[in-house]
Design a protein around this motif. Structure first.
Motif, short mmCIF file in Angstrom:
data_model
loop_
_atom_site.label_atom_id
_atom_site.label_comp_id
_atom_site.label_asym_id
_atom_site.label_seq_id
_atom_site.Cartn_x
_atom_site.Cartn_y
_atom_site.Cartn_z
N GLY A 8 33.58 41.76 18.54
CA GLY A 8 32.66 42.84 18.86
C GLY A 8 32.51 43.80 17.70
N GLY A 9 31.53 44.68 17.81
CA GLY A 9 31.31 45.65 16.75
C GLY A 9 29.96 46.30 16.88
N LEU A 10 29.59 46.99 15.82
CA LEU A 10 28.30 47.68 15.77
C LEU A 10 27.31 46.85 14.98
N VAL A 11 26.13 46.68 15.54
CA VAL A 11 25.09 45.89 14.88
C VAL A 11 23.76 46.56 15.13
N GLN A 12 22.85 46.40 14.20
CA GLN A 12 21.50 46.93 14.38
C GLN A 12 20.70 46.02 15.30
N ALA A 13 19.74 46.59 15.96
CA ALA A 13 18.86 45.79 16.80
C ALA A 13 18.23 44.68 15.98
N GLN A 85 19.65 43.43 21.25
CA GLN A 85 18.84 44.59 21.62
C GLN A 85 19.75 45.68 22.19
N PRO A 86 19.31 46.92 22.17
CA PRO A 86 20.15 47.99 22.72
C PRO A 86 20.65 47.72 24.13
N GLU A 87 19.86 47.04 24.92
CA GLU A 87 20.28 46.75 26.29
C GLU A 87 21.40 45.72 26.37
N ASP A 88 21.71 45.07 25.25
CA ASP A 88 22.83 44.13 25.21
C ASP A 88 24.16 44.85 24.97
N SER A 123 22.57 49.42 17.75
CA SER A 123 21.81 50.62 17.38
C SER A 123 20.33 50.26 17.25
N SER A 124 19.50 51.19 17.70
CA SER A 124 18.05 50.92 17.65
C SER A 124 17.44 51.44 16.37
#
Length: 124
Positions: A8-13, A85-88, A123-124
């Motif tokens: 897991g982690g932070l990813v852009q849309a 997507q942000p909803e994910d 992130s969007s």
């Protein structure tokens, strides 16, 4: 039984991540594996499941065509996530369902064991 999820982690849309879950303390080839997710204020929902051989897969409509579940022969199940997507965004949990008929994914997936979860932020 232990299920160790990672990736897991932070990813852009629009980006991609691959989650992994290493299972121990069970006969991996005998169990159905699954990924669930739980977003903020939401229920835990099934994302994808895979049968013992890997030939049968069940994928939620919301991620169909973007997410792919797979497993190796040893002890790991994967979730390849594309076009995020942000909803994910959610905590993603791997899970085990045992004592099923060979190579079938039960309609009612009552989970026997849960992993600790791995956070995916988009992130969007």
């Amino acid at each position: 039984v232990q299920l160790q999820a990672s990736g897991g982690g932070l990813v852009q849309a629009g980006g991609s991540l691959t989650l992994s879950c290493a299972a121990s303390g069970l006969t991996f080839s005998n169990v159905v594996m699954a990924w669930f997710r739980q977003g903020p204020g939401k229920e835990r929902d099934l994302v994808a499941a895979i049968s013992q051989s890997g030939r049968r897969k069940s994928v939620a409509d919301s991620v169909k065509g973007r997410f792919t579940i797979s497993r190796d022969r040893e002890h790991t199940v994967y979730l390849q996530m594309n076009s995020l997507q942000p909803e994910d965004a959610a905590v993603y949990y791997c899970a085990v369902k045992k004592n099923t008929r060979w190579d079938e994914i039960p309609r009612d997936l009552e989970i026997d064991y849960w992993g600790q979860g791995t956070l995916v932020t988009v992130s969007s």
